[in-house]
Enzyme design. Structure first.
Site: not given
Ligand code: 13P
Length: 256
Positions: A11, A94, A166, A172, A212
């Site tokens: 990110k 995403h 996702e 997150g 997560s």
């Molecule tokens: P997290 O692993 O921080 O929850 O993020 C997942 C994600 O958005 C991967 O693209």
């Protein structure tokens, strides 16, 4: 047999020197040879990281790509720019791009088409909001995301498509989907790939999970029959956590 994939979506994190250090630490691990390990740094570090990874086992992907070949699109990056930086895989769709940068199924469909035409592999993200999950609409939501984008592509394009499920409520937040919830959705996605194309494509398509994922939960999620690995956010910024998550794709041990 489908290959296991673990991709780290960095990110908007890390300066150049922080990313170099993270990469150096990742390269000190001996990952299982049959697992694809991918890192996805911000645009400004793609050349740097892809140069450092030349002829090495870890691969690099971008976090996005524009659908136009070139032109007046301030702040955007094209497929040929990625390729000239040594990048041949991109994340598309995403939920953070959809939410904060107004990416829609329509624009994503253009991006998918462009990536496939340019021979760029896609990690295509889909996933429902908490409200959809609570109201039981999560299957329909995900189905529509697929129908408006990757399901519009011809079967040949699927050689270049990886699906990343996702659920937005798990990104997150520390709240992971349970292994059963992940398996149920991955199996559903595989079934609708089969309905739209054929069983052989469904069986060979990699479907990875993101939201997560941590060293403590990775093994239970990755051991589900329709889960082919993970797309990792926060935990991919810590080399030891990311390495442990890569390791969790395998039952047998490997040397660090
Ligand atoms: P997290 O692993 O921080 O929850 O993020 C997942 C994600 O958005 C991967 O693209």
């Amino acid at each position: 047999m489908r290959q296991k994939i673990v991709a780290g979506n960095w990110k908007m994190n890390n300066t150049n020197s922080e990313s170099k250090l993270l990469l150096k630490k990742l390269l000190s691990y001996k990952f299982p040879p049959d697992v694809r390990v991918i890192v996805s740094p911000p645009y400004t570090q793609l050349s740097l990281i892809s140069n450092k990874l030349k002829n090495l086992k870890i691969e690099v992907a971008s976090q996005n790509m524009h659908y136009a070949s070139n032109g007046a699109f301030t702040g955007e990056i094209s497929a040929s720019m990625l390729k000239s930086s040594g990048v041949f895989t991109t994340i598309l769709g995403h939920s953070e791009r959809r939410l904060y940068f107004n990416e829609t199924n329509k624009s994503l469909n253009e991006k998918v088409k462009k990536a496939v035409n340019e021979n760029i592999e896609i990690i295509f993200c889909i996933g429902e909001e908490l409200d959809d999950r609570k109201s039981g609409n999560h299957f329909e939501y995900v189905k529509l995301q697929l129908e408006k984008t990757v399901f519009l592509q011809p079967i040949e394009s699927w050689k270049k498509i990886i699906i990343a499920y996702e659920p937005i409520w798990a990104i997150g937040t520390g709240e992971t989907a349970s292994p059963d919830q992940v398996q149920e959705m991955h199996s559903y996605i595989r079934n609708i790939i089969s309905e739209n194309y054929n069983e052989s494509l469904a069986e060979s398509t990699c479907i990875i999970y993101g939201g997560s994922v941590k060293p403590s939960n990775a093994k239970n999620i990755f051991s589900q029959p329709d889960v082919d690995g993970g797309l990792i956010g926060g935990a991919s910024l810590k080399s030891e956590d990311f390495a442990a998550i890569v390791k969790a794709t395998k039952c047998q041990s490997y040397t660090a």
